[in-house]
Design a protein around this motif. Structure first.
Motif, PDB file in Angstrom:
ATOM      1  N   LYS A 149      -8.827   5.243   3.752  1.00 25.50           N
ATOM      2  CA  LYS A 149      -8.584   6.611   3.309  1.00 25.50           C
ATOM      3  C   LYS A 149      -7.165   6.729   2.765  1.00 25.50           C
ATOM      4  O   LYS A 149      -6.337   5.866   3.010  1.00 25.50           O
ATOM      5  N   PRO A 150      -6.873   7.780   2.031  1.00 29.08           N
ATOM      6  CA  PRO A 150      -5.508   7.958   1.505  1.00 29.08           C
ATOM      7  C   PRO A 150      -4.468   7.884   2.614  1.00 29.08           C
ATOM      8  O   PRO A 150      -4.643   8.468   3.688  1.00 29.08           O
ATOM      9  N   GLY A 151      -3.390   7.147   2.355  1.00 28.56           N
ATOM     10  CA  GLY A 151      -2.324   6.995   3.335  1.00 28.56           C
ATOM     11  C   GLY A 151      -2.514   5.834   4.285  1.00 28.56           C
ATOM     12  O   GLY A 151      -1.610   5.510   5.056  1.00 28.56           O
ATOM     13  N   MET A 152      -3.685   5.186   4.243  1.00 27.75           N
ATOM     14  CA  MET A 152      -3.944   4.058   5.127  1.00 27.75           C
ATOM     15  C   MET A 152      -3.555   2.750   4.455  1.00 27.75           C
ATOM     16  O   MET A 152      -3.581   2.631   3.226  1.00 27.75           O
ATOM     17  N   GLU A 153      -3.203   1.768   5.237  1.00 25.68           N
ATOM     18  CA  GLU A 153      -3.002   0.419   4.728  1.00 25.68           C
ATOM     19  C   GLU A 153      -4.361  -0.148   4.297  1.00 25.68           C
ATOM     20  O   GLU A 153      -5.412   0.289   4.794  1.00 25.68           O
ATOM     21  N   PRO A 154      -4.379  -1.119   3.382  1.00 20.70           N
ATOM     22  CA  PRO A 154      -5.654  -1.617   2.851  1.00 20.70           C
ATOM     23  C   PRO A 154      -6.669  -2.070   3.903  1.00 20.70           C
ATOM     24  O   PRO A 154      -7.865  -1.890   3.719  1.00 20.70           O
TER      25      PRO A 154
END
Length: 508
Positions: A144-149
């Protein structure tokens, strides 16, 4: 995991060199007037296997006089830790320990191993599931947006509120966690931004080697230390995973023998002393000190090892170092009266012995002042392998459990972290729970920079999510069984201690 990540709090009956002041209270050379009662001057045997020893000075001991006694007993000094009164010695005299114990100024002495110095031993530390390119792509798609890959697979971060904590604080660059382990690959793209070379070393043999790269794993060595380091402080840099405290620094202090995962006393003492002198605030210790799973105080060799390590950890604490250690992976009750240890010594031929864990310690985990950590899985239950014990476990944290399957892209109940070569992999064990706690402790230290190690330990327990004994847990076969072995006392339990650490509360 085998012995890595294996492991506890009482008072040792051997003379621990007492107050352990910064000077340790050695007598100056004028003490030569005292009767030495040292090793006889007759020729000594040097026909035995060369072993390593620790010699612990008494509070009135003189380094000069004990060194002379060591030489007369056929020993050669490797290094002297003046501030704690511990001398590391090599000797091929099979009677060295018995002779040096009689010397004036010696409190205790013991062999740190049963195998010769040049022997090559191997240990099984457990396998790593390397994350495949296909699995990585699936995780990136789920991010999700803001998460690491790869963070979608890090159920452990969400279990302790670390993902939410990072929106408030990721930790301070003024805080360093030292990973006393098998070495750390500082070239990994998720570790390089936070790695502290000036606080890293190779302590194998007992003397710190700070040359470039000395702290890295052996070419054919273990990925354990690199995995632990990523759990603590993998950077939030848009590359792979996130650590619990992605804004703090991490250092590598290698203490495992070449071609093996054996950790001997002389190396571990060096690790604690190095951390203390280099301004490291927290150390993570996901291992037990070989070759004895438990060290019994009434054994002259094992008692001496405990004494050396006690002095080192106490000195480190005085210098501001909080030590965190794993409770072990044998599903043993460390508050019981009897455990059958059939794995010691693990550097030669193990035997079988029944020990009392209240008197025979797994070190460094059971040393005074050390934070002892148990492991949990995605469902919040004690991991099937985790050691436990009322009054022994201080806090718990996610260490992974293959039977507690999370709702993640990989549906893998183990812990995902960094491994050498820029890769990522899954491991489970109290080895993984320890660095989760070390990461939370680093967040606490970032918020409370003047907190002492004792205060940090109190905060870890105070902010932990209180967790009652469960009705059922998984066994090693993946079956849900009644949790009849969990004891409680007020808000403390034998499975979880004061509870499961909470990163969000740590930064609030």
């Amino acid at each position: 995991m085998a012995h890595l990540g294996s492991r506890r709090r009482a008072a040792l009956a051997v003379p621990l060199g007492l107050a352990l002041t910064a000077s340790f209270g050695f007598l100056p050379s004028a003490a030569s007037a005292a009767p030495l009662n040292e090793t006889p001057t007759a020729a000594v045997s040097t026909n035995g296997p060369e072993l390593s020893y620790v010699v612990n000075l008494s509070h009135y001991g003189s380094v000069k006089h004990v060194t002379r006694a060591i030489e007369r007993a056929g020993g050669s000094v490797v290094t002297t830790h003046h501030k704690i009164g511990v001398i590391v010695v090599h000797s091929a005299n099979p009677e060295f320990a018995q002779q040096i114990r009689k010397a004036w100024g010696v409190a205790s002495a013991g062999a740190t191993r049963t195998a010769p110095l040049q022997a090559v031993q191997t240990t099984d530390e457990g396998s790593t599931q390397v994350l495949s390119a296909e699995a990585a792509a699936k995780a990136k798609k789920a991010a999700k947006p803001g998460m690491e890959p790869l963070e979608a697979n890090q159920w452990d971060l969400r279990a302790i509120g670390a993902d939410k904590a990072h929106k408030i604080s990721q930790g301070s660059r003024r805080v360093t966690v030292g990973v006393i382990d098998t070495g750390v690959d500082d070239t990994h793209p998720d570790l390089a931004p936070n790695f502290s070379r000036s606080q890293s070393a190779n302590c194998v043999g007992g003397v710190a080697d700070t040359s470039e790269g000395a702290w890295r794993p052996y070419a054919d060595g273990s990925d354990h230390g690199t995995h632990v380091a990523g759990i603590i402080a993998a950077a939030r840099n848009g590359i792979g995973v996130s650590g619990v405290a992605p804004g703090v620094k991490v250092a590598g202090i290698k203490v495992s023998e070449p071609a093996t995962s054996l950790f001997y006393t002389e190396a571990v003492v060096c690790g604690f002393m190095f951390a203390a002198e280099k301004g490291i605030e927290i150390t993570n210790n996901s291992y037990y000190v070989d070759p004895w799973y438990f060290n019994c105080k009434d054994d002259p060799d094992q008692g001496a090892l405990v004494e050396s390590l006690t002095r080192a950890t106490r000195y480190a604490a005085k210098k501001g170092v909080l030590s965190v250690a794993s409770a072990g992976n044998s599903n043993w009750d460390l508050d019981s009266d009897a455990i059958v240890d059939d794995s010691s010594p693990n550097d030669t031929t193990p035997g079988s012995r029944t020990i009392n864990p209240k008197e025979c310690w797994d070190v460094p985990t059971q040393l005074p002042g050390v934070v002892t950590v148990g492991a949990t899985g995605d469902k919040g239950l004690k991991s099937y392998y985790s050691n436990y014990g009322l009054g022994v476990i201080d806090v718990s944290a996610p260490g992974g459990d293959k039977w507690q399957v999370p709702d993640t892209p990989d549906a893998n109940g183990r812990i995902l972290s960094t491994i050498p070569g820029g890769e990522y992999g899954y491991k489970q064990g109290t080895s993984m729970a320890g660095p989760e706690v070390a990461g939370v402790a680093a967040l606490l230290k970032s918020e409370h920079p003047w907190a002492t190690p004792a205060q940090l330990q109190w905060m870890l327990k105070a902010q932990a999510s209180k967790t009652a004994c469960p009705t059922h847990v998984y066994n090693s076969a993946g079956e849900l069984i009644e949790a009849t072995t969990c004891k409680s006392n007020g808000r403390l339990t034998g499975y979880y201690g004061a509870g499961v650490v909470n990163a969000l509360r740590a930064v609030r």
